[in-house]
Each structure stands twice: as C-alpha cells, then as structure tokens.
Design a protein around this motif. Structure first.
Motif, mmCIF file in Angstrom:
data_model
loop_
_atom_site.group_PDB
_atom_site.id
_atom_site.type_symbol
_atom_site.label_atom_id
_atom_site.label_comp_id
_atom_site.label_asym_id
_atom_site.label_seq_id
_atom_site.Cartn_x
_atom_site.Cartn_y
_atom_site.Cartn_z
ATOM 1 N N GLY A 26 186.523 -8.684 130.242
ATOM 2 C CA GLY A 26 186.764 -7.508 131.064
ATOM 3 C C GLY A 26 188.071 -6.819 130.751
ATOM 4 N N SER A 27 189.047 -7.537 130.208
ATOM 5 C CA SER A 27 190.348 -6.927 129.934
ATOM 6 C C SER A 27 190.380 -6.196 128.605
ATOM 7 C CB SER A 27 191.425 -8.013 129.964
ATOM 8 O OG SER A 27 191.214 -8.926 128.907
ATOM 9 N N LEU A 28 189.337 -6.278 127.788
ATOM 10 C CA LEU A 28 189.342 -5.628 126.484
ATOM 11 C C LEU A 28 189.116 -4.132 126.569
ATOM 12 C CD1 LEU A 28 187.288 -8.198 124.381
ATOM 13 C CD2 LEU A 28 189.763 -7.900 124.463
ATOM 14 N N VAL A 29 188.400 -3.687 127.578
ATOM 15 C CA VAL A 29 188.089 -2.267 127.703
ATOM 16 C C VAL A 29 188.757 -1.748 128.969
ATOM 17 C CG1 VAL A 29 186.257 -0.569 127.969
ATOM 18 C CG2 VAL A 29 185.885 -2.592 126.558
ATOM 19 N N PRO A 30 189.718 -0.833 128.811
ATOM 20 C CA PRO A 30 190.389 -0.327 130.004
ATOM 21 C C PRO A 30 189.446 0.549 130.823
ATOM 22 C CG PRO A 30 191.125 0.858 128.071
ATOM 23 C CD PRO A 30 190.207 -0.236 127.596
ATOM 24 N N THR A 31 189.339 0.243 132.096
ATOM 25 C CA THR A 31 188.532 1.059 132.984
ATOM 26 C C THR A 31 189.366 1.394 134.208
ATOM 27 O OG1 THR A 31 187.618 -0.957 133.924
ATOM 28 C CG2 THR A 31 186.292 0.160 132.262
ATOM 29 N N PRO A 32 189.646 2.656 134.432
ATOM 30 C CA PRO A 32 190.447 3.023 135.585
ATOM 31 C C PRO A 32 189.720 2.673 136.870
ATOM 32 C CG PRO A 32 189.878 4.950 134.242
ATOM 33 C CD PRO A 32 189.259 3.757 133.608
ATOM 34 N N THR A 33 190.453 2.186 137.860
ATOM 35 C CA THR A 33 189.830 1.810 139.119
ATOM 36 C C THR A 33 189.759 2.977 140.085
ATOM 37 O OG1 THR A 33 191.972 1.045 139.910
ATOM 38 C CG2 THR A 33 190.516 -0.600 138.925
ATOM 39 N N ALA A 34 190.601 3.978 139.885
ATOM 40 C CA ALA A 34 190.560 5.158 140.741
ATOM 41 C C ALA A 34 190.806 6.388 139.883
ATOM 42 C CB ALA A 34 191.616 5.050 141.829
ATOM 43 N N ALA A 35 190.171 7.471 140.255
ATOM 44 C CA ALA A 35 190.363 8.709 139.509
ATOM 45 C C ALA A 35 191.793 9.192 139.671
ATOM 46 C CB ALA A 35 189.391 9.772 140.019
ATOM 47 N N PRO A 36 192.400 9.675 138.583
ATOM 48 C CA PRO A 36 193.768 10.177 138.712
ATOM 49 C C PRO A 36 193.813 11.404 139.608
ATOM 50 C CG PRO A 36 192.877 10.678 136.539
ATOM 51 C CD PRO A 36 191.874 9.826 137.240
ATOM 52 N N GLN A 37 194.812 11.466 140.427
ATOM 53 C CA GLN A 37 194.996 12.603 141.315
ATOM 54 C C GLN A 37 196.275 13.316 140.923
ATOM 55 O OE1 GLN A 37 192.648 13.470 143.579
ATOM 56 N NE2 GLN A 37 191.501 11.769 142.714
ATOM 57 N N PRO A 38 196.161 14.410 140.148
ATOM 58 C CA PRO A 38 197.369 15.095 139.727
ATOM 59 C C PRO A 38 198.092 15.714 140.908
ATOM 60 C CG PRO A 38 195.425 16.323 139.048
ATOM 61 C CD PRO A 38 194.956 15.036 139.650
ATOM 62 N N PRO A 39 199.439 15.715 140.866
ATOM 63 C CA PRO A 39 200.175 16.383 141.931
ATOM 64 C C PRO A 39 199.883 17.877 141.911
ATOM 65 C CG PRO A 39 201.655 15.563 140.209
ATOM 66 C CD PRO A 39 200.275 15.120 139.860
ATOM 67 N N ALA A 40 200.166 18.538 143.012
ATOM 68 C CA ALA A 40 199.912 19.977 143.102
ATOM 69 C C ALA A 40 200.558 20.689 141.926
ATOM 70 C CB ALA A 40 200.446 20.510 144.419
ATOM 71 N N ALA A 42 200.045 20.231 138.751
ATOM 72 C CA ALA A 42 199.925 19.511 137.479
ATOM 73 C C ALA A 42 198.494 19.615 136.979
ATOM 74 C CB ALA A 42 200.308 18.047 137.642
ATOM 75 N N SER A 43 198.351 19.781 135.691
ATOM 76 C CA SER A 43 197.030 19.910 135.092
ATOM 77 C C SER A 43 197.017 19.171 133.761
ATOM 78 C CB SER A 43 196.705 21.381 134.857
ATOM 79 O OG SER A 43 195.510 21.516 134.112
#
Length: 136
Positions: A26-40, A42-43
C-alpha cells in the motif's frame, strides 16, 4: 504438537503474512486521503518548476471545474513529454515520459500561491515528494 494446534498456528501465520504484504504494498503508490483544498485565490493553473530537475516546467490549465496538465517540457530535452492527465475528486494526476528514460506520475497533495506539493512514482519503482515552484 497436535493437529488442531498446528492448524491454528499455520492459519495465524498465513493471516499475518497477508497483513504484512498488504501494508507494505500500500505504501508504494501514493494515494491522497483528502482532496486538496486551495486557499482562497490559490489555483493550480500556471507554470510550475520542478526544482529537483534541470528546469522541467509543468503547465497546468483550468478545465471544466477542475484542472489539467497540458505540457511537461524540459528545455534540455526540448519537447512536450506529457502522456496523460486526469482530474478526479479534487486531485490532479499526470504522467510524463523522459525520452530514453523513465516515466513519472505526479499526484497533487496541496497548492498555495507559490508552491504545489505532489507525490510521485516512476515505472522503475522509485517514489517521493516534490514541491513545485510557481513561475511567472
């Protein structure tokens, strides 16, 4: 040792072996646990320098409520090396292949006004993190 004890010993050993294998794979493939939330403000859209390379620039554009990598160019190699880009659940993933070299897949983790955090893996089994720097 009686048969029932042997059975339980083998069963527990097999289950433990499967757990160890599952955890290590499971550690070989990075999988984000939460979607990134850019600050106001930021894009992800823009040009991003990979500081771990000799000038590779990834260009990301806004597309249909998400983002898309549109090019990965290293001036020393000269051509667009991007082979794949996808947007899902707030995460941008893109793959590029170095001519005669490895193919690298990057996955976004977070973004702010000046940096884009990613995890990456390549087709040779290496992985790591990269903090891309926004370019003018």
């Amino acid at each position: 040792m009686n048969t029932q004890k042997k059975f339980w010993l083998v069963l527990i050993g097999a289950v433990l072996a499967m757990v160890i294998i599952a955890c290590s794979c499971g550690s070989l493939v990075p999988t984000p646990t939460a979607a990134p939330q850019p600050p106001a403000g930021a894009s992800m859209a823009g040009k991003w320098l990979d500081p771990d390379t000799s000038g590779t620039i990834t260009t990301i554009a806004a597309k249909s409520g998400g983002f898309e990598a549109v090019s990965v160019i290293n001036p020393e190699r000269g051509k667009n090396e991007l082979t794949k880009s996808s947007w899902s659940n707030g995460v941008l993933t893109w793959t590029y292949c170095i001519p005669g070299g490895n193919c690298i897949t990057s996955v976004t983790v977070s973004v702010n006004d000046s940096s884009l955090e990613t995890t990456w893996t390549d087709d040779r089994g290496y992985s790591g993190t990269t903090t891309f720097q926004r370019q003018p």
